[in-house]
Write a protein that holds these residues in place. Structure first.
Motif, PDB file in Angstrom:
ATOM      1  N   SER A  11       0.776  -1.227  -0.016  1.00  0.00           N
ATOM      2  CA  SER A  11       0.137  -0.106   0.059  1.00  0.00           C
ATOM      3  C   SER A  11       0.888   1.288   0.032  1.00  0.00           C
ATOM      4  O   SER A  11       1.801   1.319   0.793  1.00  0.00           O
ATOM      5  CB  SER A  11      -0.588   0.071   1.372  1.00  0.00           C
ATOM      6  N   PRO A  12       0.430   2.388  -0.896  1.00  0.00           N
ATOM      7  CA  PRO A  12       1.128   3.368  -0.697  1.00  0.00           C
ATOM      8  C   PRO A  12       0.901   4.347   0.377  1.00  0.00           C
ATOM      9  O   PRO A  12       1.500   5.127   0.705  1.00  0.00           O
ATOM     10  CB  PRO A  12       0.834   4.055  -2.083  1.00  0.00           C
ATOM     11  N   ARG A  13      -0.175   3.876   1.350  1.00  0.00           N
ATOM     12  CA  ARG A  13      -0.871   4.675   2.391  1.00  0.00           C
ATOM     13  C   ARG A  13      -0.899   3.908   3.543  1.00  0.00           C
ATOM     14  O   ARG A  13      -1.255   2.717   3.605  1.00  0.00           O
ATOM     15  CB  ARG A  13      -2.117   5.175   1.856  1.00  0.00           C
ATOM     16  N   LYS A  14       0.012   4.080   4.671  1.00  0.00           N
ATOM     17  CA  LYS A  14      -0.091   3.413   5.930  1.00  0.00           C
ATOM     18  C   LYS A  14      -1.651   3.886   6.400  1.00  0.00           C
ATOM     19  O   LYS A  14      -2.003   4.705   6.199  1.00  0.00           O
ATOM     20  CB  LYS A  14       0.852   4.036   7.139  1.00  0.00           C
ATOM     21  N   GLY A  15      -2.300   2.655   6.649  1.00  0.00           N
ATOM     22  CA  GLY A  15      -3.684   2.664   6.974  1.00  0.00           C
ATOM     23  C   GLY A  15      -4.648   2.506   5.748  1.00  0.00           C
ATOM     24  O   GLY A  15      -6.054   2.797   6.155  1.00  0.00           O
ATOM     25  N   GLY A  16      -3.906   2.379   4.419  1.00  0.00           N
ATOM     26  CA  GLY A  16      -4.818   2.244   3.399  1.00  0.00           C
ATOM     27  C   GLY A  16      -5.849   0.952   3.483  1.00  0.00           C
ATOM     28  O   GLY A  16      -5.352   0.086   4.474  1.00  0.00           O
ATOM     29  N   ASN A  17      -6.352   0.616   2.580  1.00  0.00           N
ATOM     30  CA  ASN A  17      -7.397  -0.621   2.629  1.00  0.00           C
ATOM     31  C   ASN A  17      -6.510  -1.847   2.614  1.00  0.00           C
ATOM     32  O   ASN A  17      -6.802  -2.773   3.599  1.00  0.00           O
ATOM     33  CB  ASN A  17      -8.445  -0.581   1.541  1.00  0.00           C
ATOM     34  N   ILE A 151      -7.643 -12.880   0.224  1.00  0.00           N
ATOM     35  CA  ILE A 151      -8.576 -12.039   0.850  1.00  0.00           C
ATOM     36  C   ILE A 151      -8.916 -11.070  -0.319  1.00  0.00           C
ATOM     37  O   ILE A 151      -7.903 -10.209  -0.703  1.00  0.00           O
ATOM     38  CB  ILE A 151      -8.296 -11.216   2.137  1.00  0.00           C
ATOM     39  N   TYR A 152     -10.120 -10.953  -0.620  1.00  0.00           N
ATOM     40  CA  TYR A 152     -10.586  -9.870  -1.516  1.00  0.00           C
ATOM     41  C   TYR A 152     -11.433  -8.735  -1.015  1.00  0.00           C
ATOM     42  O   TYR A 152     -12.375  -9.136  -0.436  1.00  0.00           O
ATOM     43  CB  TYR A 152     -11.658 -10.369  -2.330  1.00  0.00           C
ATOM     44  N   GLY A 153     -10.648  -7.706  -0.964  1.00  0.00           N
ATOM     45  CA  GLY A 153     -11.136  -6.362  -0.348  1.00  0.00           C
ATOM     46  C   GLY A 153     -11.667  -5.772  -1.455  1.00  0.00           C
ATOM     47  O   GLY A 153     -11.470  -4.790  -2.006  1.00  0.00           O
ATOM     48  N   THR A 154     -13.105  -6.085  -1.658  1.00  0.00           N
ATOM     49  CA  THR A 154     -13.689  -5.486  -2.935  1.00  0.00           C
ATOM     50  C   THR A 154     -14.587  -4.341  -2.392  1.00  0.00           C
ATOM     51  O   THR A 154     -15.024  -4.353  -1.266  1.00  0.00           O
ATOM     52  CB  THR A 154     -14.725  -6.497  -3.608  1.00  0.00           C
ATOM     53  N   GLY A 155     -14.928  -3.319  -3.455  1.00  0.00           N
ATOM     54  CA  GLY A 155     -15.601  -2.282  -3.294  1.00  0.00           C
ATOM     55  C   GLY A 155     -15.065  -1.301  -2.091  1.00  0.00           C
ATOM     56  O   GLY A 155     -15.794  -0.654  -1.594  1.00  0.00           O
ATOM     57  N   ALA A 156     -13.751  -1.016  -2.049  1.00  0.00           N
ATOM     58  CA  ALA A 156     -13.052  -0.234  -1.234  1.00  0.00           C
ATOM     59  C   ALA A 156     -12.227   0.802  -1.971  1.00  0.00           C
ATOM     60  O   ALA A 156     -11.054   0.191  -2.560  1.00  0.00           O
ATOM     61  CB  ALA A 156     -12.367  -1.047  -0.213  1.00  0.00           C
ATOM     62  N   TRP A 157     -12.988   1.924  -2.329  1.00  0.00           N
ATOM     63  CA  TRP A 157     -11.985   2.924  -3.167  1.00  0.00           C
ATOM     64  C   TRP A 157     -11.199   3.958  -2.179  1.00  0.00           C
ATOM     65  O   TRP A 157     -10.050   4.188  -2.150  1.00  0.00           O
ATOM     66  CB  TRP A 157     -13.020   3.717  -3.822  1.00  0.00           C
ATOM     67  N   HIS A 158     -11.840   4.670  -1.210  1.00  0.00           N
ATOM     68  CA  HIS A 158     -11.280   5.642  -0.282  1.00  0.00           C
ATOM     69  C   HIS A 158     -10.468   4.988   0.809  1.00  0.00           C
ATOM     70  O   HIS A 158     -10.964   3.976   1.283  1.00  0.00           O
ATOM     71  CB  HIS A 158     -12.347   6.606   0.052  1.00  0.00           C
ATOM     72  N   MET A 159      -9.645   5.716   1.507  1.00  0.00           N
ATOM     73  CA  MET A 159      -9.090   5.251   2.507  1.00  0.00           C
ATOM     74  C   MET A 159      -9.967   4.885   3.696  1.00  0.00           C
ATOM     75  O   MET A 159     -10.891   5.427   4.014  1.00  0.00           O
ATOM     76  CB  MET A 159      -7.818   6.409   2.996  1.00  0.00           C
TER      77      MET A 159
END
Length: 178
Positions: A11-17, A151-159
């Motif tokens: 993830s380029p963001r800590k705490g991202g999905n 694990i498929y984290g689908t439908g998650a766009w925003h942080m």
């Protein structure tokens, strides 16, 4: 028996999905008595493979960056979790760069239990299959690698949008089962 679980968060963001799913997987694995470590690829300097071929004979990369330490951890791990957000229906550049840089010692990354975590705004699992196939292309080069879960984290766009979704529970449970 306790296992060493290495989680690679691209993830380029800590705490991202995808990073949040890594944390849930780790929590479950820790609660089952396993040793866990997460490498946040964004914090590492891992340069692109230059194709210089020096690793073919020396089994060492000519590039001097953080990849040598990451490779040592990949080789030492019992379980490897590879997590990436899906960009344009494939893994992001951070994860692909890491995979490419294993070239010097990939034959030593053997007999690992493998888990994949992917997240995307798209709500269809089928939309993430190219990413999974990319992971499988890598693991098919590793002797004795066993894919044990996705694990498929689908439908998650925003942080942090993944919070409260079933993928969070799935990640925790899959980690607990390690």
């Amino acid at each position: 028996m306790s296992k060493y679980v290495l989680v690679l968060s691209a993830s380029p963001r800590k705490g991202g999905n995808s990073d949040l799913l890594c944390d849930q997987f780790m929590l479950g694995a820790q609660e089952s008595g396993n040793q866990t470590e997460k490498i946040f690829l964004k914090d590492k300097k891992i340069s692109y493979c230059t194709g210089c071929e020096s690793c073919y004979t020396s089994h060492e990369c000519a590039l001097k960056d953080d990849m040598a330490q990451v490779l040592d951890k990949l080789i030492a791990a019992d379980v490897i979790v590879m997590a990436t957000p899906v960009y344009f229906y494939t893994m992001n550049a951070q994860m692909k760069t890491l995979i490419d840089r294993t070239c010097s010692r990939y034959t030593e990354i053997s007999h690992k239990e493998m888990y994949f975590i992917v997240t995307a705004a798209d709500s269809r699992k089928e939309a993430m299959e190219r990413t999974i196939e990319g992971f499988r292309g890598f693991t098919s080069c590793l002797e004795g690698a066993k894919e044990l879960g996705i694990i498929y984290g689908t439908g998650a766009w925003h942080m942090e949008e993944i919070r409260g979704m079933s993928a969070m529970v799935q990640a925790y449970e899959m980690g607990k089962a390690v």
